[in-house]
Motif scaffolding. Structure first.
Motif, PDB file in Angstrom:
ATOM      1  N   THR A  99       0.836  -1.199   0.000  1.00  0.00           N
ATOM      2  CA  THR A  99       0.000   0.000   0.000  1.00  0.00           C
ATOM      3  C   THR A  99       0.866   1.243   0.000  1.00  0.00           C
ATOM      4  OG1 THR A  99      -1.670  -1.194   1.301  1.00  0.00           O
ATOM      5  CG2 THR A  99      -1.895   1.207   1.148  1.00  0.00           C
ATOM      6  N   THR A 100       0.515   2.193  -0.866  1.00  0.00           N
ATOM      7  CA  THR A 100       1.153   3.502  -0.884  1.00  0.00           C
ATOM      8  C   THR A 100       0.148   4.514  -0.345  1.00  0.00           C
ATOM      9  OG1 THR A 100       2.492   2.948  -2.814  1.00  0.00           O
ATOM     10  CG2 THR A 100       2.228   5.290  -2.302  1.00  0.00           C
ATOM     11  N   PHE A 101       0.565   5.275   0.664  1.00  0.00           N
ATOM     12  CA  PHE A 101      -0.299   6.278   1.267  1.00  0.00           C
ATOM     13  C   PHE A 101       0.160   7.672   0.846  1.00  0.00           C
ATOM     14  CE2 PHE A 101      -0.576   2.620   4.066  1.00  0.00           C
ATOM     15  CZ  PHE A 101      -1.918   2.557   4.404  1.00  0.00           C
ATOM     16  N   GLN A 102      -0.690   8.389   0.123  1.00  0.00           N
ATOM     17  CA  GLN A 102      -0.482   9.810  -0.107  1.00  0.00           C
ATOM     18  C   GLN A 102      -0.996  10.541   1.127  1.00  0.00           C
ATOM     19  OE1 GLN A 102       1.106  10.666  -2.791  1.00  0.00           O
ATOM     20  NE2 GLN A 102       0.853   8.880  -4.114  1.00  0.00           N
ATOM     21  N   THR A 103      -0.482  11.730   1.399  1.00  0.00           N
ATOM     22  CA  THR A 103      -0.921  12.428   2.607  1.00  0.00           C
ATOM     23  C   THR A 103      -1.380  13.845   2.324  1.00  0.00           C
ATOM     24  OG1 THR A 103      -0.266  13.221   4.813  1.00  0.00           O
ATOM     25  CG2 THR A 103       1.464  13.050   3.152  1.00  0.00           C
ATOM     26  N   GLU A 104      -2.529  14.173   2.895  1.00  0.00           N
ATOM     27  CA  GLU A 104      -3.039  15.542   2.902  1.00  0.00           C
ATOM     28  C   GLU A 104      -3.201  16.027   4.344  1.00  0.00           C
ATOM     29  OE1 GLU A 104      -6.618  15.650   0.623  1.00  0.00           O
ATOM     30  OE2 GLU A 104      -5.649  14.984  -1.243  1.00  0.00           O
ATOM     31  N   LEU A 105      -2.444  15.402   5.248  1.00  0.00           N
ATOM     32  CA  LEU A 105      -2.506  15.766   6.663  1.00  0.00           C
ATOM     33  C   LEU A 105      -1.808  17.099   6.896  1.00  0.00           C
ATOM     34  CD1 LEU A 105      -1.576  12.308   8.268  1.00  0.00           C
ATOM     35  CD2 LEU A 105      -3.863  13.291   8.085  1.00  0.00           C
ATOM     36  N   SER A 106      -2.272  17.815   7.903  1.00  0.00           N
ATOM     37  CA  SER A 106      -1.580  19.023   8.330  1.00  0.00           C
ATOM     38  C   SER A 106      -0.209  18.622   8.884  1.00  0.00           C
ATOM     39  CB  SER A 106      -2.382  19.743   9.416  1.00  0.00           C
ATOM     40  OG  SER A 106      -2.461  18.934  10.582  1.00  0.00           O
ATOM     41  N   PRO A 107       0.767  19.519   8.882  1.00  0.00           N
ATOM     42  CA  PRO A 107       2.099  19.170   9.394  1.00  0.00           C
ATOM     43  C   PRO A 107       2.063  18.583  10.799  1.00  0.00           C
ATOM     44  CG  PRO A 107       2.196  21.262   8.246  1.00  0.00           C
ATOM     45  CD  PRO A 107       0.741  20.886   8.316  1.00  0.00           C
ATOM     46  N   GLU A 108       1.221  19.142  11.671  1.00  0.00           N
ATOM     47  CA  GLU A 108       1.141  18.646  13.050  1.00  0.00           C
ATOM     48  C   GLU A 108       0.565  17.236  13.091  1.00  0.00           C
ATOM     49  OE1 GLU A 108      -1.059  19.770  17.278  1.00  0.00           O
ATOM     50  OE2 GLU A 108      -0.844  21.303  15.720  1.00  0.00           O
ATOM     51  N   ARG A 109      -0.526  17.005  12.362  1.00  0.00           N
ATOM     52  CA  ARG A 109      -1.133  15.680  12.343  1.00  0.00           C
ATOM     53  C   ARG A 109      -0.209  14.660  11.683  1.00  0.00           C
ATOM     54  NH1 ARG A 109      -6.575  14.886  12.330  1.00  0.00           N
ATOM     55  NH2 ARG A 109      -5.964  12.696  12.132  1.00  0.00           N
ATOM     56  N   ARG A 110       0.491  15.074  10.643  1.00  0.00           N
ATOM     57  CA  ARG A 110       1.409  14.169   9.955  1.00  0.00           C
ATOM     58  C   ARG A 110       2.544  13.747  10.879  1.00  0.00           C
ATOM     59  NH1 ARG A 110       4.346  16.287   4.647  1.00  0.00           N
ATOM     60  NH2 ARG A 110       5.521  17.457   6.216  1.00  0.00           N
ATOM     61  N   SER A 111       3.084  14.707  11.635  1.00  0.00           N
ATOM     62  CA  SER A 111       4.156  14.388  12.573  1.00  0.00           C
ATOM     63  C   SER A 111       3.685  13.382  13.615  1.00  0.00           C
ATOM     64  CB  SER A 111       4.651  15.670  13.253  1.00  0.00           C
ATOM     65  OG  SER A 111       5.651  15.373  14.192  1.00  0.00           O
ATOM     66  N   GLY A 112       2.475  13.595  14.148  1.00  0.00           N
ATOM     67  CA  GLY A 112       1.943  12.669  15.138  1.00  0.00           C
ATOM     68  C   GLY A 112       1.682  11.296  14.553  1.00  0.00           C
ATOM     69  N   PHE A 113       1.167  11.246  13.325  1.00  0.00           N
ATOM     70  CA  PHE A 113       0.889   9.977  12.661  1.00  0.00           C
ATOM     71  C   PHE A 113       2.177   9.188  12.430  1.00  0.00           C
ATOM     72  CE2 PHE A 113       0.566   7.557   8.691  1.00  0.00           C
ATOM     73  CZ  PHE A 113      -0.475   6.700   9.003  1.00  0.00           C
ATOM     74  N   LEU A 114       3.223   9.867  11.961  1.00  0.00           N
ATOM     75  CA  LEU A 114       4.491   9.186  11.707  1.00  0.00           C
ATOM     76  C   LEU A 114       5.126   8.697  13.000  1.00  0.00           C
ATOM     77  CD1 LEU A 114       6.003  11.487   8.940  1.00  0.00           C
ATOM     78  CD2 LEU A 114       5.013   9.209   8.653  1.00  0.00           C
ATOM     79  N   THR A 115       5.020   9.515  14.048  1.00  0.00           N
ATOM     80  CA  THR A 115       5.557   9.100  15.348  1.00  0.00           C
ATOM     81  C   THR A 115       4.880   7.818  15.816  1.00  0.00           C
ATOM     82  OG1 THR A 115       6.090  11.374  15.985  1.00  0.00           O
ATOM     83  CG2 THR A 115       5.838   9.766  17.764  1.00  0.00           C
ATOM     84  N   GLU A 116       3.556   7.757  15.685  1.00  0.00           N
ATOM     85  CA  GLU A 116       2.805   6.572  16.105  1.00  0.00           C
ATOM     86  C   GLU A 116       3.142   5.364  15.233  1.00  0.00           C
ATOM     87  OE1 GLU A 116      -1.870   5.127  16.613  1.00  0.00           O
ATOM     88  OE2 GLU A 116      -1.390   7.249  16.304  1.00  0.00           O
ATOM     89  N   THR A 117       3.281   5.584  13.922  1.00  0.00           N
ATOM     90  CA  THR A 117       3.556   4.483  12.998  1.00  0.00           C
ATOM     91  C   THR A 117       4.909   3.843  13.257  1.00  0.00           C
ATOM     92  OG1 THR A 117       2.185   5.491  11.270  1.00  0.00           O
ATOM     93  CG2 THR A 117       3.816   3.860  10.559  1.00  0.00           C
ATOM     94  N   PHE A 118       5.918   4.679  13.518  1.00  0.00           N
ATOM     95  CA  PHE A 118       7.281   4.154  13.646  1.00  0.00           C
ATOM     96  C   PHE A 118       7.725   3.934  15.092  1.00  0.00           C
ATOM     97  CE2 PHE A 118       7.259   5.894   9.358  1.00  0.00           C
ATOM     98  CZ  PHE A 118       7.889   4.875   8.651  1.00  0.00           C
TER      99      PHE A 118
END
Length: 259
Positions: A99-118
């Motif tokens: 799966t390839t995920f494109q992102t339209e998240l805000s910078p803050e939400r994207r940072s939190g999402f990546l932190t949780e993922t990794f």
């Protein structure tokens, strides 16, 4: 009366002086953490992690500043996540899905999402901890460091409950030595550094072995068998391609408010 006023004045002055010292220490800690992150621009790890009596799972992780990450979990999970700075890739070998995920998240939400993922791939102590705005610092000592600092803050957990968090860092290199969290019900959670990997050229140490504790009882452990600091990691090592025979799909991550 004059003696009492003088005494109170001295107390106020002493309190102001201590506040200035603490503020200076906190600013110095933030400056040194930033410099430490600037020195450690990439790293590659391999190891095993386990919780309770479960069989440990092998994992690997690679990081390149400013924000490229790739982590893999071994069998029986057999899954890889990679972020190339623009897209997130997920490769599941168990069910041959890519799966390839494109992102339209805000910078803050994207940072939190990546932190949780990794989070499962990233032992504490390599990059500076994410520190809240309201923070206090004081000098202390530790079994691994005669001189250390404690950073304390009150944050909200995912359920909204107050959480008291304290980081202990070696002074002046600010190597991670441990973290203690106290829940609203008084439960304590700890991460302790048991072994370290040190690099003289970079003038820093990172954890080689970490243990996790709940209410004073050991519940988990992460041991690194391989630690490479500042290796050369090409850009294309974070951009994945689907292996032959895998189901391929593309998804878009959006803010909830934007739906």
């Amino acid at each position: 009366m004059r003696a009492r006023l003088l005494f109170l004045t001295l107390l106020v002055l002493a309190g102001c002086s201590r506040q200035r010292e603490d503020a200076h220490l906190l600013n110095e800690v933030k400056r040194r953490l930033s410099e430490r992150d600037a020195r450690l621009t990439s790293y590659r790890l391999e190891g095993r992690t386990g919780e309770g009596g479960a069989e440990p799972v092998g994992f690997s992780f690679a990081y390149r500043a400013p924000q490229k990450m790739r982590g893999s979990l071994g069998a029986p999970i057999s899954r890889t996540f990679s972020w190339d700075g623009e897209r997130l890739f997920e490769q599941s070998d168990a069910d041959k899905r890519f799966t390839t995920f494109q992102t339209e998240l805000s910078p803050e939400r994207r940072s939190g999402f990546l932190t949780e993922t990794f989070a499962p791939f990233t032992p504490e102590g390599f990059r500076a901890p994410l520190l809240p705005a309201e923070l206090s610092a004081k000098r202390t000592s530790h079994a691994r460091a005669p001189e250390a600092v404690e950073l304390a803050a009150s944050v909200a957990d995912p359920s909204g409950e107050s959480l008291q968090v304290t980081y202990t860092l070696r002074w002046p290199t600010l190597d991670f030595l441990g973290r203690q969290s106290r829940l609203a019900d008084g439960t304590t959670l700890e991460v302790r550094v048991e072994e370290e990997h040190c690099d003289k050229a970079l003038e820093l140490c990172v954890p080689q072995k970490l243990s996790r504790w709940v209410k004073g009882e050991k519940v988990g452990e992460t041991t690194l068998s391989k630690v490479e600091l500042n290796p050369t990691l090409p850009n294309d090592s974070f951009t994945l391609a689907a292996p032959e025979g895998y189901e391929v799909q593309t998804k878009t991550l959006v803010d909830a408010a934007g739906k």
